[in-house]
Design a protein around this motif. Structure first.
Motif, PDB file in Angstrom:
ATOM      1  N   VAL A   1       2.434   9.212  -5.617  1.00 34.37           N
ATOM      2  CA  VAL A   1       3.164   9.174  -4.346  1.00 34.37           C
ATOM      3  C   VAL A   1       4.438   9.999  -4.472  1.00 34.37           C
ATOM      4  CG1 VAL A   1       4.340   7.689  -2.676  1.00 34.37           C
ATOM      5  CG2 VAL A   1       2.284   6.873  -3.849  1.00 34.37           C
ATOM      6  N   VAL A   2       4.611  10.927  -3.524  1.00 36.47           N
ATOM      7  CA  VAL A   2       5.813  11.768  -3.568  1.00 36.47           C
ATOM      8  C   VAL A   2       6.538  11.692  -2.223  1.00 36.47           C
ATOM      9  CG1 VAL A   2       6.655  14.154  -3.739  1.00 36.47           C
ATOM     10  CG2 VAL A   2       4.815  13.371  -5.239  1.00 36.47           C
ATOM     11  N   THR A  49       4.788   1.967 -12.340  1.00 37.59           N
ATOM     12  CA  THR A  49       5.362   0.965 -11.443  1.00 37.59           C
ATOM     13  C   THR A  49       6.823   1.325 -11.214  1.00 37.59           C
ATOM     14  OG1 THR A  49       3.906  -0.809 -12.142  1.00 37.59           O
ATOM     15  CG2 THR A  49       6.001  -1.458 -11.186  1.00 37.59           C
ATOM     16  N   VAL A  50       7.168   1.502  -9.934  1.00 40.33           N
ATOM     17  CA  VAL A  50       8.552   1.830  -9.616  1.00 40.33           C
ATOM     18  C   VAL A  50       9.140   0.699  -8.785  1.00 40.33           C
ATOM     19  CG1 VAL A  50      10.031   3.379  -8.307  1.00 40.33           C
ATOM     20  CG2 VAL A  50       8.270   4.312  -9.796  1.00 40.33           C
ATOM     21  N   ALA A  51      10.277   0.211  -9.194  1.00 42.97           N
ATOM     22  CA  ALA A  51      10.935  -0.882  -8.478  1.00 42.97           C
ATOM     23  C   ALA A  51      12.034  -0.325  -7.589  1.00 42.97           C
ATOM     24  CB  ALA A  51      11.515  -1.873  -9.474  1.00 42.97           C
ATOM     25  N   PHE A  52      12.050  -0.747  -6.328  1.00 41.31           N
ATOM     26  CA  PHE A  52      13.123  -0.371  -5.413  1.00 41.31           C
ATOM     27  C   PHE A  52      14.059  -1.556  -5.290  1.00 41.31           C
ATOM     28  CE2 PHE A  52       9.782   2.529  -4.561  1.00 41.31           C
ATOM     29  CZ  PHE A  52      10.393   3.704  -4.164  1.00 41.31           C
ATOM     30  N   LEU A  68       1.423  -1.373  -2.617  1.00 43.65           N
ATOM     31  CA  LEU A  68       2.768  -1.593  -2.082  1.00 43.65           C
ATOM     32  C   LEU A  68       3.027  -3.085  -2.179  1.00 43.65           C
ATOM     33  CD1 LEU A  68       2.503   0.600   1.148  1.00 43.65           C
ATOM     34  CD2 LEU A  68       3.361   1.258  -1.104  1.00 43.65           C
ATOM     35  N   LEU A  69       4.053  -3.412  -2.918  1.00 44.23           N
ATOM     36  CA  LEU A  69       4.286  -4.826  -3.197  1.00 44.23           C
ATOM     37  C   LEU A  69       5.688  -5.192  -2.729  1.00 44.23           C
ATOM     38  CD1 LEU A  69       3.345  -7.350  -4.746  1.00 44.23           C
ATOM     39  CD2 LEU A  69       4.114  -6.253  -6.836  1.00 44.23           C
ATOM     40  N   ASP A  70       5.733  -6.094  -1.762  1.00 41.03           N
ATOM     41  CA  ASP A  70       7.026  -6.531  -1.238  1.00 41.03           C
ATOM     42  C   ASP A  70       7.236  -7.956  -1.736  1.00 41.03           C
ATOM     43  OD1 ASP A  70       9.311  -6.956   0.149  1.00 41.03           O
ATOM     44  OD2 ASP A  70       8.451  -6.740   2.150  1.00 41.03           O
ATOM     45  N   GLU A  71       8.053  -8.079  -2.751  1.00 37.93           N
ATOM     46  CA  GLU A  71       8.213  -9.408  -3.361  1.00 37.93           C
ATOM     47  C   GLU A  71       8.966 -10.359  -2.446  1.00 37.93           C
ATOM     48  OE1 GLU A  71       8.258  -9.112  -8.171  1.00 37.93           O
ATOM     49  OE2 GLU A  71      10.174  -9.022  -7.140  1.00 37.93           O
ATOM     50  N   PRO A  72       8.541 -11.613  -2.470  1.00 35.28           N
ATOM     51  CA  PRO A  72       9.270 -12.592  -1.650  1.00 35.28           C
ATOM     52  C   PRO A  72      10.679 -12.770  -2.189  1.00 35.28           C
ATOM     53  CG  PRO A  72       7.237 -13.511  -2.542  1.00 35.28           C
ATOM     54  CD  PRO A  72       7.444 -12.202  -3.215  1.00 35.28           C
ATOM     55  N   THR A  73      11.606 -12.965  -1.259  1.00 29.42           N
ATOM     56  CA  THR A  73      12.989 -13.172  -1.686  1.00 29.42           C
ATOM     57  C   THR A  73      13.196 -14.606  -2.153  1.00 29.42           C
ATOM     58  OG1 THR A  73      13.348 -13.394   0.660  1.00 29.42           O
ATOM     59  CG2 THR A  73      14.258 -11.440  -0.393  1.00 29.42           C
ATOM     60  N   THR A 111      -1.602  -5.081 -10.803  1.00 34.83           N
ATOM     61  CA  THR A 111      -0.933  -3.782 -10.899  1.00 34.83           C
ATOM     62  C   THR A 111      -1.497  -2.927 -12.030  1.00 34.83           C
ATOM     63  OG1 THR A 111       0.764  -4.787 -12.276  1.00 34.83           O
ATOM     64  CG2 THR A 111       1.258  -4.582  -9.944  1.00 34.83           C
ATOM     65  N   GLU A 112      -2.299  -3.541 -12.876  1.00 39.36           N
ATOM     66  CA  GLU A 112      -2.842  -2.806 -14.022  1.00 39.36           C
ATOM     67  C   GLU A 112      -3.586  -1.556 -13.563  1.00 39.36           C
ATOM     68  OE1 GLU A 112      -4.097  -5.606 -17.286  1.00 39.36           O
ATOM     69  OE2 GLU A 112      -5.908  -4.379 -16.983  1.00 39.36           O
ATOM     70  N   GLY A 113      -3.168  -0.415 -14.054  1.00 40.02           N
ATOM     71  CA  GLY A 113      -3.868   0.836 -13.745  1.00 40.02           C
ATOM     72  C   GLY A 113      -3.609   1.355 -12.346  1.00 40.02           C
ATOM     73  N   LYS A 114      -2.742   0.691 -11.568  1.00 39.61           N
ATOM     74  CA  LYS A 114      -2.472   1.154 -10.202  1.00 39.61           C
ATOM     75  C   LYS A 114      -1.074   1.770 -10.137  1.00 39.61           C
ATOM     76  CE  LYS A 114      -5.831  -1.327  -7.957  1.00 39.61           C
ATOM     77  NZ  LYS A 114      -6.095  -2.541  -8.734  1.00 39.61           N
ATOM     78  N   THR A 115      -0.922   2.681  -9.203  1.00 38.16           N
ATOM     79  CA  THR A 115       0.407   3.188  -8.907  1.00 38.16           C
ATOM     80  C   THR A 115       1.064   2.137  -8.019  1.00 38.16           C
ATOM     81  OG1 THR A 115      -0.508   5.395  -8.915  1.00 38.16           O
ATOM     82  CG2 THR A 115       1.660   5.109  -7.897  1.00 38.16           C
ATOM     83  N   THR A 116       2.179   1.606  -8.473  1.00 34.76           N
ATOM     84  CA  THR A 116       2.766   0.477  -7.752  1.00 34.76           C
ATOM     85  C   THR A 116       4.187   0.768  -7.319  1.00 34.76           C
ATOM     86  OG1 THR A 116       1.455  -0.997  -9.127  1.00 34.76           O
ATOM     87  CG2 THR A 116       3.254  -1.995  -7.893  1.00 34.76           C
TER      88      THR A 116
END
Ligand code: ADP
Length: 591
Positions: A347-348, A375-378, A506-511, A530-535
């Motif tokens: 993803v770019v 895995t990239v965390a925002f 796309l993972l939106d973690e609960p607050t 998430t294993e093997g996935k672009t996250t």
């Protein structure tokens, strides 16, 4: 989002469209109802003629169309025809119009489901369920009123035709007198419409005034301004009353005009009778027949005026419905778009800026790359732009500037279906729809068989609590899912993404924090997912942040820092500050 230009809508065009689009599919019923209304009208108007013939049968039996003894049978026959035709007409027109209403609801709902997010936001009030049903009801209700108006017109015309056949000179005298009423009544109608819109405006003023008073009640009390507020409002109330009285006056004028002219019409008839008395021996019978005709026409014409107002209201509702239906979605697949080929799942974001329709600049020249399998965390404060990044990937919105690329393909160049198939979403809100638990997992991949659904549930650590439900996978749930805990709902959502098995997650973690045990269960299933996935993950949990390959720190629509946890802590910038605030204690216990 371009707004569709305001198209002026006329009464005629509004109803024409309603007729062609929604009534025409029910044309069999509709046309039969139209014909039956004519039958009703003929059977009604014929009473005038029959009355005349009965009087002739009484006075000049040899000239009558039927002997007096038949009169009861003729009257009963007409009544029977009229009542059956009226009944059938009502049933049929209602079948056609409710069918139209149903289809209109489907069309509107469809429009909302496929509309651009931006449009839905613009029309937040229009799309509310109440408004949605209300407009359809008003529009179809006014279609019913139009049909009623048509029925009345046919009765008036048919009765007039019978009256002409009885005695055209007398009918002419009658119509001439009554036509005098048309001018003043139209005038009054115009005045009523003007008054009605002024009245509406004044109601608005009054409501706003009172609301203002109540919201500023602290100020008013503190400064002792109650009397002033009351004076202001009283003035507005008085204006409203004046307008209401004017309306009443306008309406009340109609009655004396019609009463007066009704009297004049009878007098005119009598005058004509006196003139023709010696030449026409059936003049009395004609007179009685015409009086009967007048009796049939009067109630119809009185109600006709109201119909016009109702029709106008219908046009306003139709205009609102049409405006929604005519809104073209802008986020659609380009003509000739190819399916996305997402094998790597890279993803770019390339210089992406985005402003919401209300002008809020949510992303400002954002560029980053999430490589295959990373895995990239925002992270960042609320309102920093994290969710907006997520909105642009499945094209819930399109970037205002710059490009979003998946495996080198601009998301705007591929088909929307294939784009969304390439993504899984695990989000914190509204994760369940009504249906069974199995259905809710299967939404991830509609063709999946039971074994695959169960395998996904097992991988998401959801199998155990699902089988513990009274009906296992077949347990029905509502979107609120009262029977499921927060952690269980999340695992349902993870199971669905497992089944979907898309390369990008796309993972939106609960607050909101889960308890330790639920957290552990969710964590374990997320790791498998998430294993093997672009996250890409909007991260709130410390564990997620620590294990990310890269952390993007967002602030005011920009990526202000990026790197691993250790790098960012060493930087001592925004991340370090956020971390201190939220996680230091947690980290101490986690490490
Ligand atoms: P985050 O996910 O980091 O909390 P968002 O991406 O939701 O941030 O929001 C970024 C900015 O865009 C904020 O200023 C927010 O108020 C605004 N915003 C978010 N959604 C909308 C929307 N639907 N319409 C208008 N502004 C929005």
């Amino acid at each position: 989002m371009a707004q569709s230009p305001e198209k002026p809508i006329t009464l005629w065009s509004a109803y024409k469209r309603f007729l062609w689009v929604w009534i025409w599919p029910h044309r069999g019923k509709f046309i039969t109802a139209v014909v039956l209304a004519m039958v009703v009208a003929i059977a009604t108007g014929a009473f005038a003629k029959v009355t005349q013939q009965i009087v002739i049968a009484l006075t000049e039996p040899e000239q009558a169309a039927f002997p007096l003894a038949w009169a009861p049978a003729v009257i009963i026959l007409l009544a029977v025809v009229r009542s059956f035709a009226t009944y059938a007409k009502q049933i049929l027109i209602n079948a056609a119009i409710t069918g139209a209403a149903q289809q209109m609801q489907i069309d509107l709902y469809k429009k909302f489901l496929w509309a651009d997010m931006a449009t839905l936001q613009d029309e937040a009030s229009a799309s509310s369920a109440a408004r949605f049903n209300n407009d359809v009801n008003i529009a179809t209700g006014s279609a019913q009123v139009v049909f009623r108006g048509y029925s009345m017109m046919t009765i008036i015309l048919s009765t007039l035709a019978f009256m002409v056949s009885i005695n055209w000179q007398l009918t002419l005298a009658f119509v001439a007198v009554l036509s005098l009423a048309v001018g003043p009544i139209l005038q009054i109608g115009k005045r009523m419409r003007r008054l009605s819109s002024r009245n509406q405006a004044q109601v608005g003023v009054v409501t706003a005034g009172v609301a203002e008073g109540l919201t500023s009640i602290r100020l008013i009390r503190t400064y002792g301004l109650e009397d002033r507020a009351l004076d202001d409002a009283s003035e507005d109330f008085a204006k409203l009353r004046k307008l209401k009285l004017k309306q009443v006056d306008a309406t009340a004028r109609i009655i004396p005009i019609t009463e007066l002219l009704g009297g004049v019409a009878v007098a005119a008839l009598l005058t004509v009778i006196v003139i023709f008395l010696n030449e026409d021996e059936n003049i009395i019978a004609d007179f009685v027949g015409l009086l009967a005709g007048m009796g049939l026409i009067a109630p119809q014409s009185q109600r006709l005026g109201k119909i016009y107002t109702k029709m106008q209201q219908g046009v306003a509702a139709m205009a609102r419905v049409y405006a929604v239906l005519d809104e073209e979605a802008e986020i659609v697949s380009k003509p000739g778009a190819e399916p996305l080929v997402a094998t790597r799942g890279e993803v770019v974001f390339d210089g992406v800026s985005f402003a919401y329709p209300d002008g809020t600049l949510a992303l400002d020249s954002v560029s980053f790359t999430v490589s295959t399998g990373q895995t990239v965390a925002f992270v960042g404060r609320s309102g920093a732009g994290k969710s907006t990044v997520f909105n642009l990937i499945p094209r819930l919105y399109d970037a205002t500037q710059g490009r979003v690329l998946i495996d080198g393909q601009d998301v705007r160049d591929v088909t929307i279906e294939s784009l969304r198939e390439g993504l899984s979403l695990v989000s914190q809100d509204s994760v369940l729809l009504s249906g069974t638990l199995a259905d809710n997992i299967r939404f991830g991949r509609p063709g999946a068989d039971d074994a695959q659904v169960i395998a996904a549930a097992q991988a998401a650590s959801a199998d155990a609590f699902i089988t513990a439900q009274p009906e296992g996978y077949a347990t029905k749930i509502t979107p609120e899912a009262h029977g499921l805990s927060g952690g269980q709902r999340q695992r349902m959502s993870i199971a669905r993404a497992m089944l979907r098995d898309a390369p990008i997650l796309l993972l939106d973690e609960p607050t909101s924090a889960l308890d330790a045990e639920a957290e552990a269960a969710v964590r374990a299933s997320l790791d498998r997912l998430t294993e093997g996935k672009t996250t890409l993950v909007i991260a709130h949990r410390l564990a997620t942040i620590l294990s990310a390959d890269q952390i993007m720190v967002m602030d005011a629509g920009k990526i202000v820092e990026r790197g691993t946890h250790t790098e960012l802590l060493a930087l001592g910038g925004i991340y370090a500050g956020l971390f201190k605030l939220q996680f230091e204690d947690a980290q101490a216990s986690a490490l």
